[in-house]
Design a protein around this motif. Sequence first.
Motif, mmCIF file in Angstrom:
data_model
loop_
_atom_site.group_PDB
_atom_site.id
_atom_site.type_symbol
_atom_site.label_atom_id
_atom_site.label_comp_id
_atom_site.label_asym_id
_atom_site.label_seq_id
_atom_site.Cartn_x
_atom_site.Cartn_y
_atom_site.Cartn_z
ATOM 1 N N ASP A 149 -15.393 -50.669 39.155
ATOM 2 C CA ASP A 149 -15.034 -50.524 40.568
ATOM 3 C C ASP A 149 -15.283 -49.069 40.979
ATOM 4 O OD1 ASP A 149 -13.761 -50.209 43.003
ATOM 5 O OD2 ASP A 149 -11.760 -50.750 42.281
ATOM 6 N N GLU A 150 -16.467 -48.818 41.542
ATOM 7 C CA GLU A 150 -16.852 -47.441 41.841
ATOM 8 C C GLU A 150 -15.945 -46.809 42.899
ATOM 9 O OE1 GLU A 150 -20.886 -44.981 43.066
ATOM 10 O OE2 GLU A 150 -21.032 -46.756 41.768
ATOM 11 N N ALA A 151 -15.553 -47.582 43.903
ATOM 12 C CA ALA A 151 -14.615 -47.046 44.900
ATOM 13 C C ALA A 151 -13.284 -46.693 44.239
ATOM 14 C CB ALA A 151 -14.408 -48.066 46.019
ATOM 15 N N GLY A 152 -12.878 -47.525 43.280
ATOM 16 C CA GLY A 152 -11.659 -47.235 42.539
ATOM 17 C C GLY A 152 -11.780 -45.968 41.716
ATOM 18 N N MET A 153 -12.930 -45.781 41.089
ATOM 19 C CA MET A 153 -13.174 -44.554 40.316
ATOM 20 C C MET A 153 -13.054 -43.327 41.204
ATOM 21 S SD MET A 153 -16.536 -45.803 38.202
ATOM 22 C CE MET A 153 -16.553 -47.457 37.514
ATOM 23 N N LEU A 154 -13.625 -43.433 42.392
ATOM 24 C CA LEU A 154 -13.582 -42.328 43.343
ATOM 25 C C LEU A 154 -12.136 -41.975 43.696
ATOM 26 C CD1 LEU A 154 -15.389 -40.489 45.096
ATOM 27 C CD2 LEU A 154 -15.298 -42.241 46.860
ATOM 28 N N SER A 155 -11.345 -42.995 43.975
ATOM 29 C CA SER A 155 -9.944 -42.773 44.319
ATOM 30 C C SER A 155 -9.175 -42.147 43.162
ATOM 31 C CB SER A 155 -9.301 -44.099 44.719
ATOM 32 O OG SER A 155 -7.924 -43.948 44.948
ATOM 33 N N GLU A 156 -9.404 -42.633 41.945
ATOM 34 C CA GLU A 156 -8.709 -42.104 40.772
ATOM 35 C C GLU A 156 -9.098 -40.643 40.531
ATOM 36 O OE1 GLU A 156 -6.362 -43.842 38.891
ATOM 37 O OE2 GLU A 156 -6.570 -45.466 40.348
ATOM 38 N N LEU A 157 -10.373 -40.326 40.723
ATOM 39 C CA LEU A 157 -10.827 -38.944 40.567
ATOM 40 C C LEU A 157 -10.215 -38.026 41.621
ATOM 41 C CD1 LEU A 157 -14.620 -39.090 39.628
ATOM 42 C CD2 LEU A 157 -12.770 -38.051 38.304
ATOM 43 N N GLU A 158 -10.032 -38.550 42.812
ATOM 44 C CA GLU A 158 -9.421 -37.743 43.881
ATOM 45 C C GLU A 158 -7.977 -37.388 43.530
ATOM 46 O OE1 GLU A 158 -10.221 -40.242 47.221
ATOM 47 O OE2 GLU A 158 -12.191 -39.314 47.614
ATOM 48 N N HIS A 159 -7.237 -38.316 42.910
ATOM 49 C CA HIS A 159 -5.887 -38.003 42.429
ATOM 50 C C HIS A 159 -5.942 -36.888 41.382
ATOM 51 C CE1 HIS A 159 -3.625 -41.116 44.490
ATOM 52 N NE2 HIS A 159 -4.464 -42.047 44.070
ATOM 53 N N PHE A 160 -6.913 -36.987 40.488
ATOM 54 C CA PHE A 160 -7.087 -35.988 39.428
ATOM 55 C C PHE A 160 -7.374 -34.614 40.031
ATOM 56 C CE2 PHE A 160 -10.254 -33.941 36.516
ATOM 57 C CZ PHE A 160 -9.410 -33.673 35.448
ATOM 58 N N TYR A 161 -8.259 -34.579 41.022
ATOM 59 C CA TYR A 161 -8.622 -33.313 41.666
ATOM 60 C C TYR A 161 -7.421 -32.714 42.398
ATOM 61 C CZ TYR A 161 -11.586 -29.919 44.094
ATOM 62 O OH TYR A 161 -12.148 -28.747 44.566
ATOM 63 N N LYS A 162 -6.687 -33.557 43.080
ATOM 64 C CA LYS A 162 -5.511 -33.091 43.828
ATOM 65 C C LYS A 162 -4.476 -32.469 42.902
ATOM 66 C CE LYS A 162 -2.134 -34.609 47.301
ATOM 67 N NZ LYS A 162 -1.632 -35.783 48.080
ATOM 68 N N ALA A 163 -4.396 -32.971 41.669
ATOM 69 C CA ALA A 163 -3.442 -32.436 40.695
ATOM 70 C C ALA A 163 -3.927 -31.140 40.054
ATOM 71 C CB ALA A 163 -3.177 -33.474 39.613
ATOM 72 N N GLY A 164 -5.174 -30.737 40.349
ATOM 73 C CA GLY A 164 -5.719 -29.489 39.809
ATOM 74 C C GLY A 164 -6.871 -29.665 38.851
ATOM 75 N N GLY A 165 -7.208 -30.928 38.499
ATOM 76 C CA GLY A 165 -8.312 -31.178 37.583
ATOM 77 C C GLY A 165 -9.650 -30.840 38.205
ATOM 78 N N ARG A 166 -10.504 -30.175 37.454
ATOM 79 C CA ARG A 166 -11.804 -29.775 37.979
ATOM 80 C C ARG A 166 -12.981 -30.264 37.153
ATOM 81 N NH1 ARG A 166 -9.035 -29.464 41.509
ATOM 82 N NH2 ARG A 166 -8.599 -27.773 42.977
ATOM 83 N N SER A 167 -12.719 -30.794 35.965
ATOM 84 C CA SER A 167 -13.827 -31.269 35.139
ATOM 85 C C SER A 167 -13.349 -32.355 34.194
ATOM 86 C CB SER A 167 -14.446 -30.109 34.348
ATOM 87 O OG SER A 167 -13.482 -29.524 33.496
ATOM 88 N N MET A 168 -14.297 -33.164 33.757
ATOM 89 C CA MET A 168 -13.977 -34.310 32.911
ATOM 90 C C MET A 168 -15.127 -34.542 31.932
ATOM 91 S SD MET A 168 -12.877 -38.114 34.221
ATOM 92 C CE MET A 168 -11.298 -37.544 34.876
ATOM 93 N N ILE A 169 -14.778 -34.718 30.657
ATOM 94 C CA ILE A 169 -15.755 -35.078 29.638
ATOM 95 C C ILE A 169 -15.724 -36.598 29.522
ATOM 96 C CG2 ILE A 169 -16.558 -34.669 27.290
ATOM 97 C CD1 ILE A 169 -16.285 -32.130 29.095
#
Length: 305
Positions: A40-60
Amino acid sequence: MIQTVRGKIKKEDLGICAAHEHLSIDLSRIKNDPDTILDDEAGMLSELEHFYKAGGRSMIELTNDGMGRDVQRLKRLSEQTNVHIVTCTGFYKDPFIPEFAHGWDRDEFAKHFIDEIENGIGETGILPGIIGEVGTSLNEIKPIEKELIIGAGKASIATGVPVTTHTTLGTMGIEQVDMLFSLRVPKNQIIIGHQDLNTSKEEVLEVLKTGVFIGFDTIGKNNYRPDEERIDFLLDFVSRGFHKQILLSADLTRKSHWKKHGGPGYDIVLKEFIPALIERGVSDEVIQDLLVHNPAHAFSIKERL
């Protein structure tokens, strides 16, 4: 320098990094469970936005060929969220290794990984920045897994790209180190995964004493092990001076892990685990090492030997 799906970045630009994740994955071929399909690409986008909002800037992102790798999707997600995403070359473990690679020896594995590192994945032009996650089984290393790990090590030596592993419930970590050291893979190019799942502190300490990086990378998976136990081990390792070798992540692989479906989401480390460490007295300096400095060192591409 770190290789992301959008190109090379300086290691200083990696920022707060989730060291072992999956955004787009399909393990259902083996697990026969639709929960193990993230498509679910839209879902991935939403989950990443939560990560970014929490301060996350990169993902392996360690979904390799045989696990449902989709690097063009990862590039789109990175472009839309501005999260740096590093994709991988590699194969997982038996029985997830793709059919075309059944029976390969170490040199064939190495050749394939080197080709993707140097020439890109398929026709995408996208280069992997990590070899992984390459793994072993529970309390054993099957013959094909030995060839896989050694092939990954040979590719790491040839390219300077680090190798990150899967250990089933944290077992066989020191054996993986020994195989990679037998090839003279430098310790700063090795990440031994899932060591937070190993309930034997002495076994994890044996890995740490070699100088390699380890993953505390299944945070929040309390069905495997309570996070309080992870914290107890981590505090002890910090007190022993090993904090510069530890990488943090949550290793989400299921729909049920996403916030959208009531799960913890990719920001669980930042929103729950880090506050718990701070409450237990872990210093800001150590937190910065765990989240920022250690990943920058671990995932940078080294000089070829």
